[in-house]
Motif scaffolding. Structure first.
Motif, PDB file in Angstrom:
ATOM      1  N   GLY A 274       3.447  11.180  -6.942  1.00 47.95           N
ATOM      2  CA  GLY A 274       4.781  10.597  -6.457  1.00 47.95           C
ATOM      3  C   GLY A 274       4.532   9.993  -5.075  1.00 47.95           C
ATOM      4  O   GLY A 274       5.463   9.592  -4.446  1.00 47.95           O
ATOM      5  N   TYR A 275       3.389   9.584  -4.746  1.00 47.73           N
ATOM      6  CA  TYR A 275       3.078   9.077  -3.360  1.00 47.73           C
ATOM      7  C   TYR A 275       3.123   7.662  -3.290  1.00 47.73           C
ATOM      8  O   TYR A 275       2.584   7.192  -4.297  1.00 47.73           O
ATOM      9  N   ASN A 276       3.411   6.915  -2.335  1.00 48.32           N
ATOM     10  CA  ASN A 276       3.357   5.405  -2.014  1.00 48.32           C
ATOM     11  C   ASN A 276       1.952   5.113  -1.465  1.00 48.32           C
ATOM     12  O   ASN A 276       1.821   5.440  -0.371  1.00 48.32           O
ATOM     13  N   ILE A 277       1.122   4.194  -2.035  1.00 48.44           N
ATOM     14  CA  ILE A 277       0.239   3.407  -1.446  1.00 48.44           C
ATOM     15  C   ILE A 277       0.604   2.261  -1.127  1.00 48.44           C
ATOM     16  O   ILE A 277       1.035   1.385  -1.844  1.00 48.44           O
ATOM     17  N   VAL A 278       0.358   1.871   0.076  1.00 43.90           N
ATOM     18  CA  VAL A 278       0.766   0.480   0.565  1.00 43.90           C
ATOM     19  C   VAL A 278      -0.378  -0.312   1.113  1.00 43.90           C
ATOM     20  O   VAL A 278      -1.404   0.168   1.722  1.00 43.90           O
TER      21      VAL A 278
ATOM     22  N   HIS B 281      -2.039 -12.661  -9.557  1.00 43.28           N
ATOM     23  CA  HIS B 281      -0.982 -12.136  -8.559  1.00 43.28           C
ATOM     24  C   HIS B 281      -0.452 -10.910  -8.867  1.00 43.28           C
ATOM     25  O   HIS B 281       0.175 -10.426  -7.785  1.00 43.28           O
ATOM     26  N   HIS B 282      -0.761 -10.487  -9.973  1.00 39.97           N
ATOM     27  CA  HIS B 282      -0.549  -8.806 -10.131  1.00 39.97           C
ATOM     28  C   HIS B 282      -1.375  -7.958  -9.249  1.00 39.97           C
ATOM     29  O   HIS B 282      -0.723  -6.699  -8.917  1.00 39.97           O
ATOM     30  N   LYS B 283      -2.380  -8.194  -8.753  1.00 41.91           N
ATOM     31  CA  LYS B 283      -3.358  -7.418  -8.086  1.00 41.91           C
ATOM     32  C   LYS B 283      -3.286  -7.884  -6.663  1.00 41.91           C
ATOM     33  O   LYS B 283      -3.929  -7.197  -5.813  1.00 41.91           O
TER      34      LYS B 283
ATOM     35  N   ASN C 299      21.162 -13.097   9.271  1.00 39.70           N
ATOM     36  CA  ASN C 299      19.835 -13.368   9.680  1.00 39.70           C
ATOM     37  C   ASN C 299      18.779 -12.627   9.125  1.00 39.70           C
ATOM     38  O   ASN C 299      17.548 -12.681   9.549  1.00 39.70           O
ATOM     39  N   MET C 300      19.395 -11.454   9.113  1.00 40.14           N
ATOM     40  CA  MET C 300      18.552 -10.101   9.040  1.00 40.14           C
ATOM     41  C   MET C 300      18.111  -9.806   7.479  1.00 40.14           C
ATOM     42  O   MET C 300      17.406  -8.644   7.160  1.00 40.14           O
ATOM     43  N   ILE C 301      18.698 -10.537   6.624  1.00 39.31           N
ATOM     44  CA  ILE C 301      18.458 -10.314   5.104  1.00 39.31           C
ATOM     45  C   ILE C 301      17.023 -10.615   4.785  1.00 39.31           C
ATOM     46  O   ILE C 301      16.541 -11.450   5.381  1.00 39.31           O
ATOM     47  N   GLN C 302      16.490  -9.625   4.009  1.00 39.76           N
ATOM     48  CA  GLN C 302      14.998  -9.653   3.472  1.00 39.76           C
ATOM     49  C   GLN C 302      15.088  -9.860   2.051  1.00 39.76           C
ATOM     50  O   GLN C 302      15.731  -9.148   1.278  1.00 39.76           O
ATOM     51  N   HIS C 303      13.972 -10.629   1.797  1.00 38.44           N
ATOM     52  CA  HIS C 303      13.616 -10.688   0.262  1.00 38.44           C
ATOM     53  C   HIS C 303      12.531  -9.900   0.115  1.00 38.44           C
ATOM     54  O   HIS C 303      11.223 -10.343   0.058  1.00 38.44           O
ATOM     55  N   VAL C 304      12.911  -8.574  -0.291  1.00 42.44           N
ATOM     56  CA  VAL C 304      11.643  -7.536  -0.434  1.00 42.44           C
ATOM     57  C   VAL C 304      10.797  -7.846  -1.418  1.00 42.44           C
ATOM     58  O   VAL C 304       9.518  -7.418  -1.414  1.00 42.44           O
ATOM     59  N   ALA C 305      11.283  -8.405  -2.330  1.00 42.13           N
ATOM     60  CA  ALA C 305      10.356  -8.688  -3.752  1.00 42.13           C
ATOM     61  C   ALA C 305       9.245  -9.341  -3.394  1.00 42.13           C
ATOM     62  O   ALA C 305       8.483  -9.784  -4.306  1.00 42.13           O
ATOM     63  N   ALA C 306       9.522 -10.347  -2.421  1.00 39.46           N
ATOM     64  CA  ALA C 306       8.734 -11.448  -2.232  1.00 39.46           C
ATOM     65  C   ALA C 306       7.317 -10.898  -1.690  1.00 39.46           C
ATOM     66  O   ALA C 306       6.213 -11.633  -1.708  1.00 39.46           O
ATOM     67  N   VAL C 307       7.372  -9.709  -0.943  1.00 44.31           N
ATOM     68  CA  VAL C 307       6.153  -9.087  -0.320  1.00 44.31           C
ATOM     69  C   VAL C 307       5.836  -7.551  -0.631  1.00 44.31           C
ATOM     70  O   VAL C 307       4.771  -7.161  -0.622  1.00 44.31           O
ATOM     71  N   ASP C 308       6.758  -7.142  -1.674  1.00 42.87           N
ATOM     72  CA  ASP C 308       6.498  -5.746  -2.395  1.00 42.87           C
ATOM     73  C   ASP C 308       7.316  -5.735  -3.659  1.00 42.87           C
ATOM     74  O   ASP C 308       8.483  -5.387  -3.574  1.00 42.87           O
ATOM     75  N   ASP C 309       6.475  -5.542  -4.687  1.00 41.56           N
ATOM     76  CA  ASP C 309       7.092  -5.775  -5.886  1.00 41.56           C
ATOM     77  C   ASP C 309       7.445  -4.306  -6.493  1.00 41.56           C
ATOM     78  O   ASP C 309       7.675  -3.789  -7.568  1.00 41.56           O
ATOM     79  N   SER C 310       6.957  -3.147  -5.509  1.00 36.86           N
ATOM     80  CA  SER C 310       7.119  -1.864  -5.968  1.00 36.86           C
ATOM     81  C   SER C 310       8.105  -1.167  -5.190  1.00 36.86           C
ATOM     82  O   SER C 310       8.428  -0.073  -5.272  1.00 36.86           O
ATOM     83  N   ALA C 311       9.175  -1.978  -4.308  1.00 39.17           N
ATOM     84  CA  ALA C 311       9.991  -1.300  -3.479  1.00 39.17           C
ATOM     85  C   ALA C 311      11.302  -0.803  -4.381  1.00 39.17           C
ATOM     86  O   ALA C 311      11.996   0.215  -3.906  1.00 39.17           O
ATOM     87  N   GLY C 312      11.467  -1.306  -5.574  1.00 39.20           N
ATOM     88  CA  GLY C 312      12.590  -0.654  -6.509  1.00 39.20           C
ATOM     89  C   GLY C 312      13.913  -1.365  -6.365  1.00 39.20           C
ATOM     90  O   GLY C 312      14.854  -0.975  -7.014  1.00 39.20           O
TER      91      GLY C 312
END
Length: 573
Positions: free
Chosen positions: A236-240, A339-341, A475-488
Motif C-alpha cells: 500500500g505504499y506509493n512510488i513516485v 505513455h503508460h510507462k 489561478n491555483m487549480i491543478q490538472h493533476v491527471a496531466a502529470v500523475d495518473d495514480s493520484a485517484g
C-alpha cells in the motif's frame, strides 16, 4: 610510493562545485586480484580483491567520516578492475557539492594541492578502517541466481508485515541515510507522507530484519515492474517518479514558465546559463536519467530552421533535427513510445519573445515513414481543448485541425440531490451476440472523451471561482491527471467559500446522465480518504452541437451511487 596515479581537483563553473577525481593505480590482467599499493588500500578498507567501484567510493566516504551518502553513478555498478584503463581506475566525486563536502570534512581549503589531499586521505583512512562484505562472494544463505540476485524474492517477502517498512524508515533516518551497499535513489522515490526515501534502501533494511540476514543492494533489482516496486504496491505504499513528482507538485496546466523557472523546478542544484545547456537552449530535455521521460520546449515561430506546429484540435506536428534519421536511437524511442510507462511534458510558446505554456503530456500518434533527415512525428495532446486565455495567447499561431473539430460547450451544473437510477458498473446477465471488437479504436475513443471532459471541467472550475471573486484560487487549480495518473482524481480545485481544496474525478460520456461508468479501487479509496472534499463530476451529453451537461456528486457515495464490482485481480501461485 603513491597509491594514486592522479588526483584531479578544480572548481567547475558549469557545476558550480569543486570536482575531485581520484585515479587509483591498479593492474588489470584478466580481472586478476589487485596488487601493490592499491591492494594495501583495499586491505585497510576491508574490501575484497576486486570490489565494485561504488564500494570503494562508499568505503572511502565512510572512512573519511562524511555524514551524507554520496550519489551512485551508473558507471560505478561493476568491479573496479573490470573497468580499469591503462592500469588505473577512476573514482569520481563530483555531484551535489560532494567535492566541497569532502574537502570541508578533511579541513582542507578548495585550492588544496594534490599532495595535501592525497596525504590527508591516506592518513584518515588508516585511522578509520571500515568493514565491508565481499559483494562478489556473497555469504547469503538464501538461494541466489547466476547474477547474484535472490531467487523468488517477491514470494519470500509478500507475507511480510508493513510494520517492517515502518521500522526500516525509522532505522534509515537514525542512520542518516548511510546504509551499506545502498546509495541515493536515481529515478524513483518512496513517498511516505511528505517525505521521500530511496525504495531499495528501505526495502533492503526491511527484508534484512524479516529474513534475518543482511540483504544487499545487489541481491534484488529496483525500478518499474521490479519485485521491489511490486512489494511496495502490495503493502500500500506509493512510488513516485522523482522528476514527474516535481512536475505534479510545482507545474500548473496552462500556466506560463521561462526556461530558468523550469530549470529551477527540475535541476535546482545545477547552474542555469541562458542560451546554453539543456534548460538554457535545448528543445528536448531528458527529465529522468534512467528513463525515457522528456520535456519538449517548442517555439512555433522563431529564427530556427524547424517548423513545429500546434493544431487547433490538440496535435503537435514535430520536426527532428536535420540530420536525424529513422534509425536514430532517440527517434526509435519516440516511435515506440509507451505513455503508460513514460511521460513527455509539452511546453509551447508562440515566439521567442514569449513565455512557455505548459500543455501537459503528449501521446505518440504517428510518424511519416517516407521522411528522414528530418523525421516528422505527430503527437497527440492528452488535453486537447484549450481554455480561452490560451486561445487568446496563441491567436494566429495555431494550425488548422489535424484530426478533430471545435471545442464543446458546458451548460450550468446540476446538484447531486437525485440518485442515479442505474448502477455504476454494468453486470447485465443478458449475453450479447459475439462480435469482433476493435479494442484499440475503442480505447482511443474513450481516451478522447475523457480528455474532452477534463478540459471542460478545468475551464468550468476556473470560471466558477472567478465568478465568486476568487480569481487567486482559480489561478491555483491543478490538472493533476496531466502529470500523475495514480493520484485517484483528475483535478485539484477549491471551495469558493472556505478556500479549502477539493478533489475532482471527472467521468465523461456522450450518453445520458444515467449511463454506467467505471470507478477504480484507487478512486474509491481516495474518496474515503478525502471525505466530503472529494467529488465526482459526471459530464454527459458530450456533444459539440447541443452542449454538454454536468452533475456534481459529493462523497460519501453510499446513498448516491450503486457500485457493483466486475473486475478481479489475479496472480499465479
Amino acid at each position: 610510493m603513491s597509491i594514486f596515479d592522479d588526483i584531479e581537483g578544480k572548481f567547475d563553473d558549469a557545476r558550480n562545485d569543486h570536482v575531485i577525481n581520484l585515479r587509483f593505480k591498479c593492474k588489470k590482467r584478466n580481472n586478476e586480484a589487485a596488487s601493490g599499493e592499491f591492494a594495501t588500500l583495499l586491505s585497510s578498507l576491508k574490501l575484497p580483491d576486486n570490489p565494485y567501484i561504488w564500494d570503494v567510493k562508499f568505503a572511502i566516504w565512510l572512512a573519511l567520516g562524511i555524514k551524507t551518502a554520496p550519489v551512485r553513478l551508473n558507471t560505478e555498478q561493476s568491479p573496479i578492475l573490470n573497468r580499469a584503463f591503462n592500469n588505473a581506475a577512476d573514482i569520481p566525486i563530483l555531484r551535489k557539492k560532494e567535492g566541497a563536502a569532502l574537502l570541508a570534512n578533511l579541513g582542507l581549503p578548495l585550492n588544496s594541492t594534490k599532495k595535501q589531499l592525497e596525504q590527508k586521505i591516506i592518513d584518515t583512512i588508516s585511522k578509520n578502517p571500515m568493514v565491508f562484505q565481499d559483494k562478489t562472494k556473497s555469504t547469503s544463505k538464501l538461494p541466489l541466481g547466476t547474477t547474484g540476485r535472490i531467487l523468488q524474492f517477491y514470494q519470500l517477502l509478500k507475507g511480510m508485515s508493513p510494520d517492517y517498512i515502518k521500522n526500516a524508515v525509522i532505522d534509515y533516518e537514525n542512520r542518516e541515510g548511510i546504509i551499506e551497499s545502498y546509495g541515493a535513489s536515481t529515478g524513483f522515490d518512496l513517498k511516505i507522507g511528505s517525505k521521500l526515501f530511496p525504495p531499495k534502501a528501505i526495502l533492503g533494511l526491511a527484508a534484512s530484519n524479516y529474513l534475518g540476514e543482511p540483504i544487499l543492494s545487489s541481491h534484488f533489482s529496483g525500478g518499474k515492474g521490479s519485485d521491489c516496486f511490486r512489494l511496495f504496491e502490495l503493502f500500500g505504499y506509493n512510488i513516485v517518479d522523482k522528476y514527474l513528482a516535481k512536475a505534479r507538485d510545482e507545474l500548473l496546466i496552462y500556466s506560463d514558465y521561462s526556461r530558468q523557472s523550469l530549470h529551477n523546478i527540475f535541476d535546482e542544484n545545477t547552474k542555469f546559463t541562458a542560451g546554453s545547456g539543456k534548460w538554457g537552449l535545448q528543445g528536448i530535455v531528458r527529465l529522468n536519467p534512467s528513463l525515457n521521460d522528456y520535456s519538449f520546449l517548442v517555439t512555433l515561430k522563431g529564427t530556427n530552421v524547424y517548423h513545429d506546429r500546434l493544431s487547433e484540435d490538440g496535435y503537435l506536428f514535430w520536426v527532428s533535427q536535420l540530420k536525424q534519421k529513422l534509425s536514430d536511437p532517440m527517434i526509435k524511442s519516440f516511435i515506440n513510445f509507451d505513455h503508460h510507462k513514460n511521460s513527455i511534458l509539452l511546453f509551447v510558446r508562440p515566439t521567442e519573445d514569449d513565455s512557455y505554456t505548459f500543455f501537459g503530456k503528449v501521446i505518440f500518434s504517428r510518424y511519416d515513414p517516407k521522411r528522414s533527415e528530418p523525421v516528422n512525428i505527430y503527437w497527440e495532446l492528452e488535453r486537447k481543448h484549450f481554455p480561452n486565455r490560451v486561445l487568446e495567447k496563441f491567436t494566429g499561431y495555431l494550425s488548422e485541425p489535424i484530426a478533430g473539430s471545435s471545442a464543446p460547450r458546458l451548460t450550468p451544473v446540476e446538484d447531486d440531490n437525485k440518485k442515479p437510477r442505474k448502477t455504476i458498473i454494468s453486470t447485465s446477465k443478458k449475453q450479447p451476440k459475439p462480435k469482433k471488437v476493435d479494442w484499440e479504436s475503442k480505447w482511443l475513443r474513450q481516451n478522447e472523451i475523457g480528455s474532452r471532459g477534463e478540459s471542460l471541467i478545468l475551464e468550468f472550475e476556473r470560471q466558477r471561482l472567478i465568478d465568486a471573486d476568487c480569481e487567486y484560487l482559480a489561478n491555483m487549480i491543478q490538472h493533476v491527471a496531466a502529470v500523475d495518473d495514480s493520484a485517484g482524481y483528475d483535478i485539484l480545485s477549491f471551495d469558493h467559500i472556505t478556500g479549502n481544496p477539493i478533489q475532482i474525478e471527472v467521468k465523461s460520456t456522450t450518453g445520458s446522465l444515467y449511463s454506467d461508468f467505471y470507478i477504480t479501487e484507487n478512486e474509491i479509496k481516495k474518496s474515503n480518504e478525502y471525505g466530503s472534499s472529494y467529488w465526482i463530476y459526471r459530464v454527459y451529453n458530450l456533444e459539440y452541437k447541443t452542449g454538454s451537461k454536468v452533475r456534481r456528486i459529493q462523497a460519501p457515495f453510499d446513498e448516491k451511487l450503486s457500485i457493483v464490482p466486475n473486475t478481479y485481480k489475479a496472480q499465479l501461485i
